[in-house]
Design an enzyme around this catalytic site. Structure first.
Site, mmCIF file in Angstrom:
data_model
loop_
_atom_site.group_PDB
_atom_site.id
_atom_site.type_symbol
_atom_site.label_atom_id
_atom_site.label_comp_id
_atom_site.label_asym_id
_atom_site.label_seq_id
_atom_site.Cartn_x
_atom_site.Cartn_y
_atom_site.Cartn_z
ATOM 1 N N ASP A 128 0.827 -1.206 0.000
ATOM 2 C CA ASP A 128 0.000 0.000 0.000
ATOM 3 C C ASP A 128 0.864 1.259 0.000
ATOM 4 O O ASP A 128 0.425 2.324 0.441
ATOM 5 C CB ASP A 128 -0.929 0.006 1.223
ATOM 6 N N GLU A 129 2.071 1.137 -0.525
ATOM 7 C CA GLU A 129 2.992 2.259 -0.576
ATOM 8 C C GLU A 129 3.147 2.770 -2.019
ATOM 9 O O GLU A 129 3.273 1.981 -2.955
ATOM 10 C CB GLU A 129 4.365 1.857 -0.029
#
Length: 255
Positions: free
Chosen positions: A169-170
């Site tokens: 989720d980066e």
């Protein structure tokens, strides 16, 4: 002395007449056969010409068809190669540039910044509580959220900027030609606001928050790896400050 009477002309005998008639018949038959042979030759030449023409047309059609197929195969192969090249540089889930493409653009941006004496900014974006979203709604839903986040981020920056998926989720955002740090602040604020808007994912409404770390070139480093690491560290400081905040590497108080 009396004159001798002249002998009459000799007349052909019946045998000679029959032989002459037979010879004449043979001559006529030979002439007829010669005519038949000549016609046969003409017919054969005509048939050969027609067949040859048909063969040429058929060969040309096959040649054109083969050429078109070869061109189609070449175009298909070129598209497949281009797709493969793109796929190797794009994230499979979001379609965003992956690390390989980001680093390539990073190198070009650094070179341009050096020539122009300008700055770059790198934003390290981490979605808050994404693990909880995944655990509650499942990985398929989580993938939809990541795709939504990618669209939000990409729609907020300029075309010259690069939004890439770093992993999980980066996300990393490379801002090209930043005049001053406040330009990065404005972008971070816009990103946080865009993610926070209510969004529908599979008929479920949710708002997202993110923690953002910011590093500047050349202030905080002169290589892509150094800037990524320092933006990552700044992101963790922002996360400790609370959801939906950002922090600079060089000045944690700047946020």
């Amino acid at each position: 002395m009396s004159a001798c009477p002249l002998e009459p002309y000799a007349r052909p005998t019946a045998q000679a007449t029959r032989e002459l008639a037979q010879l004449q018949a043979q001559i006529e038959e030979a002439r007829a056969e010669l005519v038949r042979l000549q016609q046969a030759v003409i017919d054969a030449e005509c048939r050969l010409g027609r067949n040859l023409a048909a063969d040429i047309v058929d060969a040309n059609e096959r040649l054109v068809s083969a050429a078109l197929q070869a061109r189609l195969d070449a175009e298909t192969a070129a598209r497949a190669l281009a797709d493969a090249a793109r796929s190797a540089r794009l994230d499979a889930l979001t379609g965003l540039p992956n690390r390989v493409l980001l680093l390539d653009r990073f190198a070009h941006s650094i070179a341009n910044a050096n020539r122009r004496g300008s700055r770059l900014a790198l934003l390290f974006v981490d979605l808050d509580n994404f693990k909880q979203i995944n655990d509650t709604h499942g990985h398929a839903f989580g993938d939809e959220v990541l795709t939504l986040a990618a669209r939000c981020l990409a729609s907020t920056v300029r075309e010259v900027d690069t939004v890439s998926r770093h992993g999980g989720d980066e996300f990393l955002i490379l801002l090209d030609e930043v005049a001053q740090p406040s330009d990065a602040v404005r972008v971070a604020d816009k990103l946080i606001a865009e993610l926070a808007r209510p969004h529908l994912v599979n008929d479920y409404e949710l708002s997202l928050t993110a923690s953002i770390g910011i590093s500047l070139y050349p202030d905080d480093g002169e290589t892509a790896d150094t800037l990524i690491k320092r933006a990552d560290a700044a992101m963790y400081r922002a996360k400790r400050q609370g959801r939906g905040s950002f922090c600079f590497h060089g000045d944690p108080a700047a946020s």
